[in-house]
Design a protein around this motif. Structure first.
Motif, PDB file in Angstrom:
ATOM      1  N   PHE A  28      -6.259 -11.882  -6.007  1.00 52.98           N
ATOM      2  CA  PHE A  28      -6.101 -10.808  -5.026  1.00 52.98           C
ATOM      3  C   PHE A  28      -5.103  -9.760  -5.491  1.00 52.98           C
ATOM      4  O   PHE A  28      -5.365  -8.568  -5.417  1.00 52.98           O
ATOM      5  CB  PHE A  28      -5.663 -11.372  -3.675  1.00 52.98           C
ATOM      6  N   ARG A  29      -3.943 -10.210  -5.977  1.00 58.95           N
ATOM      7  CA  ARG A  29      -2.906  -9.252  -6.364  1.00 58.95           C
ATOM      8  C   ARG A  29      -3.362  -8.343  -7.482  1.00 58.95           C
ATOM      9  O   ARG A  29      -3.077  -7.152  -7.485  1.00 58.95           O
ATOM     10  CB  ARG A  29      -1.629  -9.971  -6.750  1.00 58.95           C
ATOM     11  N   SER A  30      -4.097  -8.873  -8.449  1.00 55.51           N
ATOM     12  CA  SER A  30      -4.525  -8.043  -9.571  1.00 55.51           C
ATOM     13  C   SER A  30      -5.704  -7.142  -9.209  1.00 55.51           C
ATOM     14  O   SER A  30      -5.862  -6.072  -9.793  1.00 55.51           O
ATOM     15  CB  SER A  30      -4.887  -8.912 -10.774  1.00 55.51           C
ATOM     16  N   CYS A  31      -6.512  -7.545  -8.251  1.00 55.74           N
ATOM     17  CA  CYS A  31      -7.689  -6.754  -7.881  1.00 55.74           C
ATOM     18  C   CYS A  31      -7.416  -5.727  -6.782  1.00 55.74           C
ATOM     19  O   CYS A  31      -8.029  -4.667  -6.764  1.00 55.74           O
ATOM     20  CB  CYS A  31      -8.809  -7.671  -7.403  1.00 55.74           C
ATOM     21  N   SER A  32      -6.523  -6.050  -5.874  1.00 56.13           N
ATOM     22  CA  SER A  32      -6.343  -5.168  -4.718  1.00 56.13           C
ATOM     23  C   SER A  32      -5.650  -3.865  -5.064  1.00 56.13           C
ATOM     24  O   SER A  32      -5.965  -2.823  -4.498  1.00 56.13           O
ATOM     25  CB  SER A  32      -5.578  -5.886  -3.603  1.00 56.13           C
ATOM     26  N   GLY A  33      -4.703  -3.898  -5.984  1.00 55.73           N
ATOM     27  CA  GLY A  33      -3.949  -2.690  -6.338  1.00 55.73           C
ATOM     28  C   GLY A  33      -4.820  -1.530  -6.789  1.00 55.73           C
ATOM     29  O   GLY A  33      -4.734  -0.424  -6.240  1.00 55.73           O
ATOM     30  N   PRO A  34      -5.661  -1.748  -7.793  1.00 56.14           N
ATOM     31  CA  PRO A  34      -6.518  -0.656  -8.249  1.00 56.14           C
ATOM     32  C   PRO A  34      -7.451  -0.127  -7.150  1.00 56.14           C
ATOM     33  O   PRO A  34      -7.687   1.077  -7.055  1.00 56.14           O
ATOM     34  CB  PRO A  34      -7.324  -1.278  -9.394  1.00 56.14           C
ATOM     35  N   CYS A  35      -7.950  -1.022  -6.307  1.00 60.94           N
ATOM     36  CA  CYS A  35      -8.830  -0.593  -5.209  1.00 60.94           C
ATOM     37  C   CYS A  35      -8.067   0.265  -4.202  1.00 60.94           C
ATOM     38  O   CYS A  35      -8.558   1.306  -3.758  1.00 60.94           O
ATOM     39  CB  CYS A  35      -9.426  -1.806  -4.497  1.00 60.94           C
ATOM     40  N   GLN A  36      -6.859  -0.174  -3.856  1.00 61.12           N
ATOM     41  CA  GLN A  36      -6.066   0.585  -2.894  1.00 61.12           C
ATOM     42  C   GLN A  36      -5.634   1.922  -3.476  1.00 61.12           C
ATOM     43  O   GLN A  36      -5.628   2.940  -2.784  1.00 61.12           O
ATOM     44  CB  GLN A  36      -4.852  -0.233  -2.454  1.00 61.12           C
ATOM     45  N   LYS A  37      -5.268   1.942  -4.759  1.00 63.51           N
ATOM     46  CA  LYS A  37      -4.869   3.200  -5.390  1.00 63.51           C
ATOM     47  C   LYS A  37      -6.037   4.177  -5.420  1.00 63.51           C
ATOM     48  O   LYS A  37      -5.876   5.363  -5.129  1.00 63.51           O
ATOM     49  CB  LYS A  37      -4.341   2.957  -6.796  1.00 63.51           C
ATOM     50  N   HIS A  38      -7.208   3.681  -5.758  1.00 65.12           N
ATOM     51  CA  HIS A  38      -8.389   4.537  -5.784  1.00 65.12           C
ATOM     52  C   HIS A  38      -8.643   5.138  -4.398  1.00 65.12           C
ATOM     53  O   HIS A  38      -8.903   6.336  -4.268  1.00 65.12           O
ATOM     54  CB  HIS A  38      -9.617   3.753  -6.247  1.00 65.12           C
ATOM     55  N   GLY A  50      -0.446   6.278   2.762  1.00 63.67           N
ATOM     56  CA  GLY A  50       0.998   6.257   3.012  1.00 63.67           C
ATOM     57  C   GLY A  50       1.675   5.038   2.423  1.00 63.67           C
ATOM     58  O   GLY A  50       2.628   5.171   1.640  1.00 63.67           O
ATOM     59  N   PRO A  51       1.199   3.832   2.771  1.00 67.67           N
ATOM     60  CA  PRO A  51       1.807   2.633   2.183  1.00 67.67           C
ATOM     61  C   PRO A  51       1.724   2.590   0.657  1.00 67.67           C
ATOM     62  O   PRO A  51       2.668   2.156  -0.001  1.00 67.67           O
ATOM     63  CB  PRO A  51       1.013   1.488   2.809  1.00 67.67           C
ATOM     64  N   VAL A  52       0.611   3.059   0.090  1.00 68.20           N
ATOM     65  CA  VAL A  52       0.502   3.098  -1.369  1.00 68.20           C
ATOM     66  C   VAL A  52       1.561   4.042  -1.930  1.00 68.20           C
ATOM     67  O   VAL A  52       2.215   3.745  -2.931  1.00 68.20           O
ATOM     68  CB  VAL A  52      -0.920   3.521  -1.815  1.00 68.20           C
ATOM     69  N   GLY A  53       1.770   5.153  -1.248  1.00 70.70           N
ATOM     70  CA  GLY A  53       2.753   6.134  -1.698  1.00 70.70           C
ATOM     71  C   GLY A  53       4.184   5.626  -1.703  1.00 70.70           C
ATOM     72  O   GLY A  53       5.019   6.124  -2.458  1.00 70.70           O
ATOM     73  N   ILE A  54       4.482   4.627  -0.882  1.00 72.50           N
ATOM     74  CA  ILE A  54       5.854   4.093  -0.847  1.00 72.50           C
ATOM     75  C   ILE A  54       5.984   2.746  -1.559  1.00 72.50           C
ATOM     76  O   ILE A  54       6.969   2.055  -1.387  1.00 72.50           O
ATOM     77  CB  ILE A  54       6.394   4.005   0.597  1.00 72.50           C
TER      78      ILE A  54
END
Length: 63
Positions: A28-38, A50-54
């Protein structure tokens, strides 16, 4: 229960164990980041931007 485990204490231990066995967070940790950033990059007005930005992605990766 949400991404951060808020209100986790409201679940009975047996129920929590069943949830974690049925729906493991392997990778989850390795997969969720790129998806959320996209999502944040392509939809800057989305709730996740907002949460991604902080630093949400780093917080999840370090958890």
């Amino acid at each position: 229960m949400d991404l951060f485990g808020m209100r986790l204490e409201e679940l009975a231990h047996k129920s929590l164990m069943h949830i974690l066995e049925t729906h493991p967070h392997d990778g989850f940790r390795s997969c969720s980041g790129p998806c959320q950033k996209h999502r944040a990059d392509t939809k800057p007005d989305s709730h996740i931007a907002g949460p991604v930005g902080i630093g949400l992605i780093d917080m999840i990766r370090e958890a």
